[in-house]
Design an enzyme around this catalytic site. Structure first.
Site, PDB file in Angstrom:
ATOM      1  N   TYR A  67       9.448  22.895   1.834  1.00  0.00           N
ATOM      2  CA  TYR A  67       8.929  24.272   1.763  1.00  0.00           C
ATOM      3  C   TYR A  67       9.005  24.826   0.336  1.00  0.00           C
ATOM      4  O   TYR A  67       9.659  24.280  -0.523  1.00  0.00           O
ATOM      5  CB  TYR A  67       9.559  25.200   2.794  1.00  0.00           C
ATOM      6  CG  TYR A  67      11.061  25.390   2.853  1.00  0.00           C
ATOM      7  CD1 TYR A  67      11.910  25.106   1.806  1.00  0.00           C
ATOM      8  CD2 TYR A  67      11.637  25.895   4.031  1.00  0.00           C
ATOM      9  CE1 TYR A  67      13.274  25.324   1.905  1.00  0.00           C
ATOM     10  CE2 TYR A  67      13.000  26.116   4.143  1.00  0.00           C
ATOM     11  CZ  TYR A  67      13.812  25.834   3.071  1.00  0.00           C
ATOM     12  OH  TYR A  67      15.152  26.043   3.167  1.00  0.00           O
ATOM     13  N   GLU A  68       8.276  25.882   0.147  1.00  0.00           N
ATOM     14  CA  GLU A  68       8.116  26.497  -1.188  1.00  0.00           C
ATOM     15  C   GLU A  68       7.503  25.500  -2.175  1.00  0.00           C
ATOM     16  O   GLU A  68       7.836  25.487  -3.355  1.00  0.00           O
ATOM     17  CB  GLU A  68       9.470  27.033  -1.679  1.00  0.00           C
ATOM     18  CG  GLU A  68       9.391  28.135  -2.715  1.00  0.00           C
ATOM     19  CD  GLU A  68       8.475  29.278  -2.308  1.00  0.00           C
ATOM     20  OE1 GLU A  68       7.502  29.498  -3.028  1.00  0.00           O
ATOM     21  OE2 GLU A  68       8.722  29.928  -1.274  1.00  0.00           O
ATOM     22  N   GLY A  69       6.580  24.680  -1.667  1.00  0.00           N
ATOM     23  CA  GLY A  69       5.909  23.669  -2.487  1.00  0.00           C
ATOM     24  C   GLY A  69       6.652  22.349  -2.427  1.00  0.00           C
ATOM     25  O   GLY A  69       7.802  22.249  -2.859  1.00  0.00           O
TER      26      GLY A  69
END
Ligand SMILES: Cc1cc2nc3c(=O)[nH]c(=O)nc-3n(C[C@H](O)[C@H](O)[C@H](O)COP(=O)(O)OP(=O)(O)OC[C@H]3O[C@@H](n4cnc5c(N)ncnc54)[C@H](O)[C@@H]3O)c2cc1C
Length: 596
Positions: free
Chosen positions: A434-436
């Site tokens: 998550y978050e890239g």
């Protein structure tokens, strides 16, 4: 099961010796961050993490959050812990004083956040996401929106979420389809969002969703995305809660880890939303706040590593198995076996290296944000921008490796849930996604952060490493000499990879991209080595002056030396993969994958 103990000695060492807490405390607005205040904050945070959050980590994982008829119940104890968290003022610690926060530097908030994650990653995600939503409002929200939402969010009375992902739009947010139709002073939002952390829960009376959506006439792709505030309950002009908005939680996911953290499917059905900033600029606002969010997830890698290390260490001290290789005799605790020691040292050394890099970046964020000299701000911001994908990608990937080593130290018991070692590995797994994802971080690193500026910042950092080499040369310590040698080889490997990337990016972007993750790892390994070498020099000075914690300083030098021989030495191999690995990665056509 071992209890969490905050690594306060290492945190203080890194803050003071490596991350320049004294200089940060001299920046305008941060005068309160005196050594005494920071010490007191760390002590209190350690107590809260150990006494309130850590005891709920295992039970929260076992019980998980539960969905029923649109409502989500968090595991036993979470509500009370959250109440105490808010009452203790912890939510407001890093946030702007103007809106009720304590306005402490990022550098001080960082070890505190690390403790929350180590003690209970699932719990820590709620304030992390609230911070993200607050940043978004601060970045672009109107005064009216800020007044309506920020005070309650800063206090922690309301939490925040970030609603980016949709079933067809994950890494590629150009594909977002959620609609926003203007109606008077607000918009009506319709669509489905998935994987929304703390999208629904029972911890607070209201939840403030930050939602990416498109207006009907918006341009295609990322240039047509806008950002909206969509509260669970509408807020009346007097600040009290009004009617329930048409935003509901359709279900929560069953997942590998972070079971206590509800991951919600959110449905917006003509929900009332308020535009943040201007139409079609939503993704630009997201990019502004992305550094903070990515940094926060990178720190999760550090924190989980620390917790996994502590648990493995406690087990290795107690578990009796086998005999001492040299002395024979009675059965010994497994920490006496060289391979177990190697694993523990690998966990410890990488955790300390990641912590040091993260705190140094946090310090640079403070300088970039508030230093009176514009050139200093610019230089530090460039360093932060370069290092954020490294902190995020390298620390989270290494976090998985460290948590996996933690399972290995436990042997079969590591695979059994009751020791808690397996939970860390399961929890750590999400942070690279998550978050890239790591792939997305690595593309950002080689593209936006290096190729786009012709490698200026990374070359500046390499020049700094060359100057630092002269400092290392002054030490007569054999361990520092080895650090110097491996760091020089690592810096050379980075330099050669950067030259290759700059030459290749424009003409064969696929080859460059195939080596992006190995390059990100190379950057992490070398940046971590840089910090461990700095740590060794600082420890050497303290030892020579016969000051403070002598045993800690001796261990620091040994740990840095271990890092050099077991981690930093990987740098030339990673360079070879960057330079040569792209061709074979891309050589098969899609059908050939099926040939066997
Ligand atoms: C537990 C959990 C909590 C989450 N919390 C939130 C939240 O609060 N808010 C929110 O909005 N989202 C949240 N997410 C969503 C998360 O951010 C996405 O899962 C993530 O961005 C990846 O998107 P995806 O799952 O669609 O994977 P995909 O984008 O389909 O990626 C699949 C694979 O392809 C790779 N890939 C894709 N595109 C590229 C590319 N251009 N170059 C190289 N490789 C590429 C990826 O690296 C990955 O390995 C959460 C997800 C989970 C599982």
């Amino acid at each position: 099961m071992s209890a969490y103990g905050a690594p306060l000695k290492d945190m203080r060492f890194v803050l003071n010796e490596l991350a320049g807490l004294d200089a940060v405390a001299k920046l305008p607005g941060y005068e309160e961050a005196s050594p005494e205040t920071v010490d007191a904050i760390l002590e209190e945070a350690a107590k809260f993490a150990t006494q309130a959050l850590d005891p709920l980590n295992f039970s929260g994982d076992q019980e998980g959050s539960k969905w029923h008829d649109g409502a989500v119940t968090t595991p036993k104890g979470f509500k009370e812990a959250y109440r105490q968290f808010v009452e203790g003022g912890w939510n407001a610690l890093p946030l702007e004083a103007e809106w009720g926060g304590q306005g402490l530097p990022k550098l001080v908030a960082t070890p505190v956040d690390e403790m929350w994650v180590s003690a209970n990653m699932s719990f820590s995600l709620c304030p992390l996401l609230t911070q993200g939503a607050i940043e978004a409002l601060l970045t672009a929200g109107s005064e009216a929106l800020k007044k309506a939402f920020l005070p309650k969010m800063v206090e922690g009375a309301w939490t925040g979420t970030m609603n980016l992902t949709e079933p067809q739009a994950g890494s590629d947010l150009a594909l977002v389809r959620t609609k926003a139709v203007r109606e008077g002073d607000h918009y009506l939002i319709s669509g489905q969002k998935i994987f929304i952390t703390y999208g629904e829960h029972d911890l607070t009376e209201n939840i403030v969703h930050l939602v990416l959506a498109r207006t009907p006439d918006a341009p295609e792709g990322v240039k047509g995305i806008s950002l909206f505030v969509v509260p669970k309950f509408l807020v009346k002009p007097d600040g009290t809660l009004g009617e329930r908005n048409r935003a509901s939680c359709a279900s929560i996911e069953h997942k590998l880890g972070i079971h206590a953290s509800p991951t919600a499917v959110m449905v917006y059905d003509n929900a009332v939303g308020y535009l943040v900033g201007e139409e079609n600029k939503g993704l630009a606002y997201m990019f502004i706040m992305m550094n903070a969010a990515r940094f926060g997830v990178g720190l999760e890698g550090v924190a989980i590593s620390e917790r996994a290390f502590q648990r493995a260490l406690a087990y290795a001290m107690e578990r009796l198995q086998g005999k001492d290789l040299l002395e024979g005799g009675a059965t010994v605790p497994i920490i006496r076996h060289p391979d177990v020691r190697r694993m523990l040292m690998l966990m410890k050394a990488q955790t300390e290296a990641m912590r040091a890099l993260a705190y140094v970046v946090a310090s640079a964020m403070d300088v970039a944000g508030t230093h009176p000299d514009a050139a200093m701000r610019k230089q530090n911001q460039a360093f932060v921008d370069l290092m954020i994908p490294v902190v995020k990608g390298w620390s989270t990937e290494t976090g998985i490796e460290v948590a996996s080593l933690g399972v290995q130290v436990h042997g079969g018991m590591g695979f059994i849930e009751e020791t808690g070692a397996a939970q860390h590995l399961r929890d750590a797994r999400i942070a690279t996604i998550y978050e890239g994802t790591t792939g997305i971080q690595a593309n950002d690193l080689i593209g936006r952060k290096i190729a786009r500026e012709g490698g200026a910042t990374v070359k500046g950092w390499l020049e700094h490493l060359a100057k630092f080499d002269a400092e290392l040369a002054k030490s007569a310590h054999p361990d520092v000499a080895r650090l110097r040698e491996t760091l020089a080889a690592g810096a050379k490997a980075v330099g050669e990879s950067v030259d290759w990337l700059l030459a290749t990016f424009g003409k064969d972007v696929r080859a460059a991209s195939a080596g992006a993750v190995p390059f990100l790892k190379l950057m992490g390994v070398v940046a971590g080595g840089w910090q461990m070498a700095r740590a060794a020099l600082a420890a050497e000075k303290r030892l020579a002056a016969d000051e403070g914690e002598q045993a800690f300083y001796k261990a620091k030098i040994v740990t840095a030396r271990f890092y050099a021989d077991h981690v930093l030495v990987q740098a030339p191999g990673l360079r070879d993969t960057v330079l040569n690995g792209g061709a074979a990665a891309m050589a098969l056509d899609d059908e050939q994958f099926l040939a066997a």
